[in-house]
Design an enzyme around this catalytic site. Structure first.
Site, mmCIF file in Angstrom:
data_model
loop_
_atom_site.group_PDB
_atom_site.id
_atom_site.type_symbol
_atom_site.label_atom_id
_atom_site.label_comp_id
_atom_site.label_asym_id
_atom_site.label_seq_id
_atom_site.Cartn_x
_atom_site.Cartn_y
_atom_site.Cartn_z
ATOM 1 N N TYR A 1 0.819 -1.215 0.000
ATOM 2 C CA TYR A 1 0.000 0.000 0.000
ATOM 3 C C TYR A 1 0.850 1.260 0.000
ATOM 4 O O TYR A 1 0.494 2.240 -0.641
ATOM 5 C CB TYR A 1 -0.994 0.004 1.168
ATOM 6 C CG TYR A 1 -2.242 -0.776 0.800
ATOM 7 C CD1 TYR A 1 -3.159 -0.275 -0.120
ATOM 8 C CD2 TYR A 1 -2.468 -2.040 1.326
ATOM 9 C CE1 TYR A 1 -4.272 -1.001 -0.502
ATOM 10 C CE2 TYR A 1 -3.590 -2.772 0.953
ATOM 11 C CZ TYR A 1 -4.491 -2.249 0.038
ATOM 12 O OH TYR A 1 -5.578 -2.968 -0.341
ATOM 13 N N HIS B 1 -14.920 1.645 -3.550
ATOM 14 C CA HIS B 1 -13.893 0.845 -2.875
ATOM 15 C C HIS B 1 -13.028 1.650 -1.911
ATOM 16 O O HIS B 1 -11.943 1.227 -1.557
ATOM 17 C CB HIS B 1 -13.018 0.127 -3.921
ATOM 18 C CG HIS B 1 -13.743 -0.979 -4.634
ATOM 19 N ND1 HIS B 1 -13.266 -1.590 -5.769
ATOM 20 C CD2 HIS B 1 -14.928 -1.591 -4.353
ATOM 21 C CE1 HIS B 1 -14.121 -2.524 -6.160
ATOM 22 N NE2 HIS B 1 -15.139 -2.540 -5.328
ATOM 23 N N CYS C 1 -10.741 0.859 16.585
ATOM 24 C CA CYS C 1 -11.706 1.883 17.016
ATOM 25 C C CYS C 1 -12.239 2.641 15.796
ATOM 26 O O CYS C 1 -11.966 2.275 14.659
ATOM 27 C CB CYS C 1 -11.080 2.827 18.049
ATOM 28 S SG CYS C 1 -9.908 4.016 17.366
ATOM 29 N N CYS D 1 -2.709 3.679 15.445
ATOM 30 C CA CYS D 1 -3.790 4.620 15.735
ATOM 31 C C CYS D 1 -3.379 5.563 16.865
ATOM 32 O O CYS D 1 -2.947 5.108 17.933
ATOM 33 C CB CYS D 1 -5.033 3.831 16.136
ATOM 34 S SG CYS D 1 -6.404 4.860 16.655
ATOM 35 N N THR E 1 -12.022 -0.982 -16.932
ATOM 36 C CA THR E 1 -12.208 -2.002 -15.894
ATOM 37 C C THR E 1 -12.317 -3.382 -16.518
ATOM 38 O O THR E 1 -12.861 -3.529 -17.618
ATOM 39 C CB THR E 1 -13.464 -1.708 -15.029
ATOM 40 O OG1 THR E 1 -13.583 -2.731 -14.031
ATOM 41 C CG2 THR E 1 -14.741 -1.631 -15.839
ATOM 42 N N ASN F 1 -11.697 -0.013 -23.559
ATOM 43 C CA ASN F 1 -10.680 -0.898 -22.986
ATOM 44 C C ASN F 1 -9.802 -1.446 -24.110
ATOM 45 O O ASN F 1 -10.322 -1.868 -25.131
ATOM 46 C CB ASN F 1 -11.393 -2.069 -22.269
ATOM 47 C CG ASN F 1 -10.519 -2.723 -21.215
ATOM 48 O OD1 ASN F 1 -9.392 -3.093 -21.489
ATOM 49 N ND2 ASN F 1 -11.055 -2.855 -20.012
ATOM 50 N N PRO F 2 -8.477 -1.427 -23.950
ATOM 51 C CA PRO F 2 -7.629 -1.977 -25.023
ATOM 52 C C PRO F 2 -7.739 -3.498 -25.141
ATOM 53 O O PRO F 2 -7.303 -4.069 -26.138
ATOM 54 C CB PRO F 2 -6.210 -1.569 -24.617
ATOM 55 C CG PRO F 2 -6.280 -1.207 -23.185
ATOM 56 C CD PRO F 2 -7.694 -0.835 -22.866
ATOM 57 N N GLU F 3 -8.307 -4.136 -24.092
ATOM 58 C CA GLU F 3 -8.434 -5.604 -24.085
ATOM 59 C C GLU F 3 -9.905 -5.975 -23.963
ATOM 60 O O GLU F 3 -10.693 -5.197 -23.444
ATOM 61 C CB GLU F 3 -7.724 -6.198 -22.850
ATOM 62 C CG GLU F 3 -6.290 -5.784 -22.666
ATOM 63 C CD GLU F 3 -5.369 -6.446 -23.662
ATOM 64 O OE1 GLU F 3 -5.714 -7.537 -24.153
ATOM 65 O OE2 GLU F 3 -4.320 -5.844 -23.974
HETATM 66 N N1 APR Z 1 -7.079 2.574 -20.828
HETATM 67 C C1 APR Z 1 -8.208 1.875 -20.555
HETATM 68 N N2 APR Z 1 -8.195 0.658 -20.005
HETATM 69 C C2 APR Z 1 -7.005 0.105 -19.713
HETATM 70 C C3 APR Z 1 -5.794 0.767 -19.964
HETATM 71 C C4 APR Z 1 -5.859 2.065 -20.553
HETATM 72 N N3 APR Z 1 -4.760 2.774 -20.833
HETATM 73 N N4 APR Z 1 -4.777 -0.046 -19.571
HETATM 74 C C5 APR Z 1 -5.339 -1.158 -19.090
HETATM 75 N N5 APR Z 1 -6.687 -1.093 -19.167
HETATM 76 C C6 APR Z 1 -7.698 -2.055 -18.765
HETATM 77 C C7 APR Z 1 -7.241 -3.494 -18.721
HETATM 78 O O1 APR Z 1 -7.348 -4.092 -20.013
HETATM 79 C C8 APR Z 1 -8.206 -4.114 -17.714
HETATM 80 O O2 APR Z 1 -9.386 -4.588 -18.351
HETATM 81 O O3 APR Z 1 -8.070 -1.754 -17.445
HETATM 82 C C9 APR Z 1 -8.594 -2.917 -16.834
HETATM 83 C C10 APR Z 1 -8.050 -3.008 -15.434
HETATM 84 O O4 APR Z 1 -8.630 -4.100 -14.796
HETATM 85 P P1 APR Z 1 -8.305 -4.458 -13.287
HETATM 86 O O5 APR Z 1 -6.833 -4.409 -13.075
HETATM 87 O O6 APR Z 1 -9.019 -5.707 -12.949
HETATM 88 O O7 APR Z 1 -8.901 -3.188 -12.502
HETATM 89 P P2 APR Z 1 -10.398 -2.963 -12.008
HETATM 90 O O8 APR Z 1 -11.364 -3.440 -13.002
HETATM 91 O O9 APR Z 1 -10.478 -1.558 -11.541
HETATM 92 O O10 APR Z 1 -10.427 -3.937 -10.754
HETATM 93 C C11 APR Z 1 -11.569 -3.989 -9.948
HETATM 94 O O11 APR Z 1 -10.383 -5.230 -8.267
HETATM 95 O O12 APR Z 1 -8.422 -5.585 -7.066
HETATM 96 C C12 APR Z 1 -9.695 -5.030 -7.050
HETATM 97 O O13 APR Z 1 -10.450 -3.349 -5.619
HETATM 98 C C13 APR Z 1 -9.663 -3.547 -6.766
HETATM 99 O O14 APR Z 1 -11.135 -1.833 -7.583
HETATM 100 C C14 APR Z 1 -10.335 -2.938 -7.969
HETATM 101 C C15 APR Z 1 -11.180 -4.091 -8.492
#
Ligand code: APR
Length: 251
Positions: A68, A120, A131, A148, A189, A214-216
């Site tokens: 963290y 989150h 506490c 704390c 996401t 999303n790129p993926e």
């Molecule tokens: N632009 C847009 N999307 C992107 C980029 C970019 N430049 N680079 C990566 N990504 C995408 C990835 O392809 C992936 O699908 O962002 C996504 C990130 O996914 P995660 O790492 O799973 O993040 P998130 O979806 O926020 O995770 C959800 O999981 O670990 C917990 O609490 C944490 O809030 C988080 C939750």
């Protein structure tokens, strides 16, 4: 993604009555904060599911705090990128009604969004493991194991860990916003973590259109109405042109 898809995304945004955004780690990737899953998503050999749990903290609080502190360093030095700024401009214009985010970096608020639902928690806050003490912080704690000031127990980041409930009010509000939305901009996401990941699916079920940036491929690929297979910043710059927002105001 073809120019037609960007035009279609622009049309959906422009004609929306109630646009919301649902964001994840990917929107902040280009601000220098690594994502959790996918390429570059691991810290050392650990998955987030190995570190972000009450059990992991009990077992090895030093290791969890080390992770963290590293993330806090990144978050405190990060600045909003053009994708965050696009969302702020869209809210200013009265088009975007709310941002629902899984991110704990506060970059949406720093970019200027006012209506932000943080599901989150925040890395800019700590709370006591025992506490009710909670505090805003301006830098990562210096100690290995911060304690704390009231009761001396261990402090922890004020974020939601796996196995913990999401803040009730925020979760309720998020689903309420999703029920009102006719268009949802889903940015950066994987959608892998519930209940947050269910929000776009719920909105879709209520009749909303989804734009998936999303790129993926991710959980929403195949059900989204527009697939923007690109990074958040590239998308922001392209749609800003279509919407006549002016790329300069995203700089
Ligand atoms: N632009 C847009 N999307 C992107 C980029 C970019 N430049 N680079 C990566 N990504 C995408 C990835 O392809 C992936 O699908 O962002 C996504 C990130 O996914 P995660 O790492 O799973 O993040 P998130 O979806 O926020 O995770 C959800 O999981 O670990 C917990 O609490 C944490 O809030 C988080 C939750």
């Amino acid at each position: 993604m073809t120019p037609r898809d960007i035009a279609e995304a622009g049309r959906l945004v422009r004609e929306s009555r109630y646009l919301i955004a649902f964001t994840g780690a990917g929107i902040s990737a280009e601000s220098g904060i690594p994502v959790f899953r996918g390429p570059g998503g691991l810290w050392r050999k650990y998955r987030p599911e190995d570190l972000a749990t009450p059990e992991a903290f009990k077992r090895n609080p030093r290791l969890v705090w080390e992770w963290y502190r590293w993330r806090m360093e990144l978050v405190f030095s990060a600045k909003p990128n053009p994708a965050h700024k696009l969302l702020a401009r869209l809210e200013e214009k009265g088009i975007l009604k709310a941002v629902i985010t899984q991110n704990v970096d506060c970059l949406h608020r720093i970019a200027g969004n006012r209506r932000v639902i943080e599901l989150h928690g925040s890395l800019r806050r700590v709370k006591c493991t025992r506490c009710a003490y909670k505090a805003e912080i301006r830098a990562p704690p210096k100690e290995d194991l911060p304690r704390c000031p009231i009761c001396g127990s261990l402090l922890r980041p004020d974020v939601v860990w796996f196995g913990e409930p999401l803040p009730e009010g925020e979760l309720r509000e998020a689903f309420l916003e999703a029920s009102k939305a006719d268009v949802v901009l889903v940015i950066g996401t994987s959608g892998a973590v519930d209940p947050a990941g269910l929000i776009p699916l719920y909105a879709k079920k209520q009749g909303a259109k989804l734009i998936n940036v999303n790129p993926e491929p991710n959980r929403y690929t195949g059900i989204a109405d527009v697939e923007a297979r690109m990074g958040a910043v590239e998308f922001a710059k392209k749609i800003a042109i279509v919407l006549g927002i002016g790329e300069a105001s995203l700089g």
